[in-house]
Design a protein around this motif. Structure first.
Motif, short mmCIF file in Angstrom:
data_model
loop_
_atom_site.label_atom_id
_atom_site.label_comp_id
_atom_site.label_asym_id
_atom_site.label_seq_id
_atom_site.Cartn_x
_atom_site.Cartn_y
_atom_site.Cartn_z
N GLY B 149 3.72 14.37 6.47
CA GLY B 149 4.52 13.45 5.62
C GLY B 149 4.04 11.96 5.66
N GLY B 150 4.17 11.89 6.96
CA GLY B 150 3.65 10.04 7.03
C GLY B 150 2.34 9.95 6.82
N GLU B 151 1.36 10.87 6.97
CA GLU B 151 -0.01 10.27 6.82
C GLU B 151 -0.15 10.48 5.10
OE1 GLU B 151 -2.52 12.61 10.23
OE2 GLU B 151 -1.86 13.78 8.68
N GLN B 152 0.46 11.26 4.42
CA GLN B 152 0.57 11.26 2.97
C GLN B 152 1.20 9.79 2.47
OE1 GLN B 152 2.55 14.59 1.43
NE2 GLN B 152 0.75 16.09 2.02
N GLN B 153 2.22 9.46 3.06
CA GLN B 153 2.95 8.11 2.52
C GLN B 153 1.97 7.22 2.84
OE1 GLN B 153 4.78 8.98 0.51
NE2 GLN B 153 6.68 8.07 0.84
N LYS B 154 1.22 7.02 4.00
CA LYS B 154 0.06 6.19 4.37
C LYS B 154 -0.82 6.03 3.27
CE LYS B 154 -2.17 4.23 8.35
NZ LYS B 154 -2.65 4.65 9.84
N ALA B 162 -4.51 -0.19 -3.68
CA ALA B 162 -6.01 -0.47 -4.27
C ALA B 162 -5.53 -0.80 -5.75
CB ALA B 162 -6.47 1.02 -4.04
N GLN B 163 -4.55 -0.73 -6.26
CA GLN B 163 -3.85 -0.81 -7.65
C GLN B 163 -4.08 -2.43 -7.80
OE1 GLN B 163 -0.74 1.83 -8.63
NE2 GLN B 163 -0.65 0.63 -10.74
N LYS B 164 -3.85 -3.19 -6.75
CA LYS B 164 -3.87 -4.46 -6.83
C LYS B 164 -2.68 -4.82 -7.62
CE LYS B 164 -8.23 -6.39 -5.64
NZ LYS B 164 -8.83 -7.50 -5.32
N PRO B 165 -1.27 -4.56 -7.10
CA PRO B 165 -0.11 -5.00 -7.89
C PRO B 165 0.43 -6.11 -7.71
CG PRO B 165 0.45 -3.83 -5.78
CD PRO B 165 -1.01 -3.78 -5.72
N GLU B 166 1.28 -6.58 -8.61
CA GLU B 166 1.65 -7.86 -8.29
C GLU B 166 3.15 -7.56 -7.69
OE1 GLU B 166 2.03 -10.13 -11.93
OE2 GLU B 166 -0.06 -9.67 -12.46
N ILE B 167 3.64 -6.48 -7.98
CA ILE B 167 4.92 -6.00 -7.44
C ILE B 167 4.90 -4.51 -6.80
CG2 ILE B 167 5.65 -5.40 -9.79
CD1 ILE B 167 8.59 -6.51 -8.87
N LEU B 168 5.66 -4.41 -5.85
CA LEU B 168 5.77 -2.98 -5.25
C LEU B 168 7.05 -2.50 -5.44
CD1 LEU B 168 3.69 -3.44 -1.99
CD2 LEU B 168 2.75 -2.04 -3.75
N LEU B 169 7.06 -1.22 -6.05
CA LEU B 169 8.64 -0.64 -6.19
C LEU B 169 8.40 0.60 -5.24
CD1 LEU B 169 8.96 -0.75 -9.95
CD2 LEU B 169 9.75 -2.44 -8.47
N LEU B 170 9.25 0.63 -4.16
CA LEU B 170 9.15 1.88 -3.27
C LEU B 170 10.35 2.62 -3.02
CD1 LEU B 170 7.53 -0.05 -0.18
CD2 LEU B 170 6.33 0.77 -2.23
N ASP B 171 10.42 3.70 -3.33
CA ASP B 171 11.72 4.37 -3.59
C ASP B 171 11.65 5.51 -2.13
OD1 ASP B 171 14.01 5.93 -4.09
OD2 ASP B 171 13.22 6.46 -6.02
N GLU B 172 12.56 4.93 -1.14
CA GLU B 172 12.55 5.64 -0.04
C GLU B 172 11.53 6.00 0.52
OE1 GLU B 172 15.90 7.23 0.99
OE2 GLU B 172 17.02 7.27 -1.11
N PRO B 173 10.38 5.09 0.97
CA PRO B 173 9.09 5.40 1.56
C PRO B 173 9.00 6.15 2.82
CG PRO B 173 9.54 3.15 1.75
CD PRO B 173 10.48 3.63 0.92
N THR B 174 10.24 5.82 3.51
CA THR B 174 10.17 6.63 4.84
C THR B 174 11.31 7.94 5.06
OG1 THR B 174 11.87 4.87 5.87
CG2 THR B 174 9.41 4.50 6.11
#
Lengths: 279, 266
Positions: B149-154, B162-174
């Motif tokens: 699970g941890g490797e997948q999230q990484k 890689a998407q070069k975003p201007e903003i990150l929206l993280l929903d419970e990443p851990t």
């Protein structure tokens, strides 16, 4: 014997094209975990063809139209209601099945020709139908090749595909339309009840053997063509019903893949994170 | 003065005929991090989904990356989403699904490459850069579904970058990860949260997952934003106890806020 086989050249070609087209579309349906789409669309095409037969219209365009309608209705139905996709598909499927058999019941004439739509008859395929098969398989192959990277994202996750800026509905519904097209043109040769096995079994077999999408598509195509050809030769040499022989061949191909599957062996050795089954 | 990355003004959101968020006002500047905290069903994930266009805004004003969210058609949403790195709650993926970790990272570039076109050399180089930056070289050829699970999230975080975003929206990443992976991913998020002009919105149950650089917190409860402001003003025992429906204790350590339920005999 060669001369005999030459007489069946259209059947030969139809078997190859059916195996190729159905198995390639099947890979996407299988990876999206929506095998019921195959069932629904094949039965929609069958109901459409029976209706066309009943009112005296040409079967192929009506079958195609009804299967596309089913494809277009099933996706939004699941997206806009609380109903799970497979559940909404099975409800539509039972409705179409009911309509198909109602149509069969209402047709007064001898029913042998209409029963061909249930079981199919690849031996009686015409040159015109082979042209339609070439066209439909070509369109399916072309669309898959052109949008391969987008389809890969879609198969991974519809949410991820949408979130990276893809027109996810275009590719999802495009896939359903391709499924409708391939199923409709194969309806006469494989039959509405049989075609499902060529959509699912080769893809499920290929899934046992390959860790890459391209590899899976290649193996599924080989299995699909192999099953169609094997079924054809069995029916030719032992006078067996062709559609049923193809189904049995595709099921045997799946069983062989499952036995040889390195993935299954890995599960038996406890090598993955709690995965219990592959099917 | 720079325009904010997003500015929500009295926004309400509906889904399938039900109001799921009411009267939300929140702003995020470039380079800023905001933590969205609250109990289950508070509407935290719905806020991210509304920003992504997966939930419908029904009232209020919503500007996101200079676009009015009221006027977006399919093309508009596609163009907007290419600039946003969205990580939904963990995706269930079959262990044998035919895709490698490297291919998942490359998915971050797919939105930037036109239909009918192959990945450009530039896209492959960007993906490679993030594979190296995240130390994923050993995992790149492994089937994604067979990673922990941890490797997948990484890998997913590398895909977002890689998407070069201007903003990150993280929903419970851990969520659901063990302590080691919580630390590893926490460090990665902290690194990128403090980098350049990328804005970060992080939804979490566990306030200690918010990076120390996150000074702004919004507390959600039953579809409403109960409070928003500086971390130490919001993550108080009084407010949290009201929202969680039980007495909540707080503890500060190494720049992070830890929440824990009080037992009756404590």
């Amino acid at each position: 014997m060669i001369e005999d086989l030459w007489l069946f050249r259209e059947t030969f070609l139809a078997a190859i094209l059916a195996g190729l087209g159905c198995s390639l579309i099947g890979v996407f349906i299988f990876c999206l975990r929506i095998p019921f789409v195959g069932v629904l669309i094949s039965h929609a095409a069958m109901a459409g063809a029976i209706f066309a037969h009943f009112v005296g219209w040409p079967e192929l365009p009506v079958a195609l139209g009804v299967s596309l309608l089913a494809a277009f209705f099933s996706g939004p139905l699941a997206d806009r209601t609380e109903i799970d996709l497979n559940l909404s598909l099975s409800i539509l499927f039972s409705l179409l099945m009911g309509l198909a058999f109602l149509g069969i019941g209402l047709i007064p004439e001898p029913k042998s020709s209409i029963l061909g739509l249930l079981w199919g008859n690849i031996l009686l395929v015409t040159a015109k139908e082979v042209y339609a098969l070439v066209g439909a398989t070509g369109i399916a192959l072309g669309f898959i090749a052109m949008g391969f990277k987008e389809f890969k994202a879609l198969l991974f996750s519809r949410t991820i595909a949408a979130s990276i800026g893809l027109g996810e509905p275009f590719f999802f519904y495009g896939l359903l339309v391709l499924c409708g097209l391939v199923v409709s043109v194969n309806l006469h040769s494989l039959g509405g009840l049989m075609i499902y096995s060529l959509l699912v079994n080769p893809a499920a077999g290929a899934y046992q053997l390959s860790y890459s999408l391209k590899g899976m598509m290649f193996i599924a195509a080989l299995l699909g063509i192999g099953a169609a050809m094997g079924g054809f030769f069995c029916s030719y040499f032992w006078s067996l019903p062709t559609g049923a022989s193809i189904v049995i061949f595709s099921s045997l191909a799946f069983a062989a893949c499952a036995i040889l599957s390195p993935k299954r062996r890995k599960i038996l050795q406890g090598g993955t994170h709690g995965q219990k089954n592959l099917f | 003065m720079k325009e904010p990355l997003f500015c929500l003004d009295h926004v309400s959101v509906a889904h399938r005929g039900r109001m799921i968020l009411r009267d939300i006002s929140l702003k995020l500047e470039a380079g800023e991090t905001v933590g969205i905290v609250g109990p289950n069903g508070a509407g935290k994930s719905s806020l991210l989904m509304a920003l992504m266009g997966f939930r419908r805004i029904v009232s209020g004003q919503a500007l996101f990356l200079s676009r009015d969210l009221w006027n977006q058609d399919g093309r508009g949403w596609s163009a907007l989403r290419k600039k946003v790195g969205y990580l939904p709650q963990q995706i269930q993926i079959d262990p044998f699904f035919p895709i490698t970790a490297e291919e998942v990272i490359l998915l971050g570039r797919v939105g930037h490459v036109r239909f009918l076109r192959n990945m450009r050399k530039e896209d492959l180089l960007i993906a490679e850069e993030w594979i190296q930056a995240f130390g994923l070289n050993d995992l790149r050829k492994r089937p994604f579904g067979q990673l922990s699970g941890g490797e997948q999230q990484k890998v997913n975080l590398a895909r977002l970058m890689a998407q070069k975003p201007e903003i990150l929206l993280l929903d419970e990443p851990t969520a659901g990860l063990d302590l080691k992976w919580q630390r590893i991913l926490g460090e990665i998020i902290e690194r990128f949260a403090g980098q350049g002009n990328i804005g970060l919105v992080m939804v979490t149950h566990e306030a200690h997952q918010l990076p120390p650089s996150c000074q702004k917190v919004a507390l959600f409860h039953r579809g409403e934003m109960v409070a928003a402001g500086r971390r130490e003003e919001i993550l108080t025992e009084h407010l949290l106890s009201q929202v969680y429906g039980c007495r909540v204790g707080t503890s500060f350590w190494q720049g992070r806020t830890y929440l824990f339920p009080w037992r009756p005999d404590d």
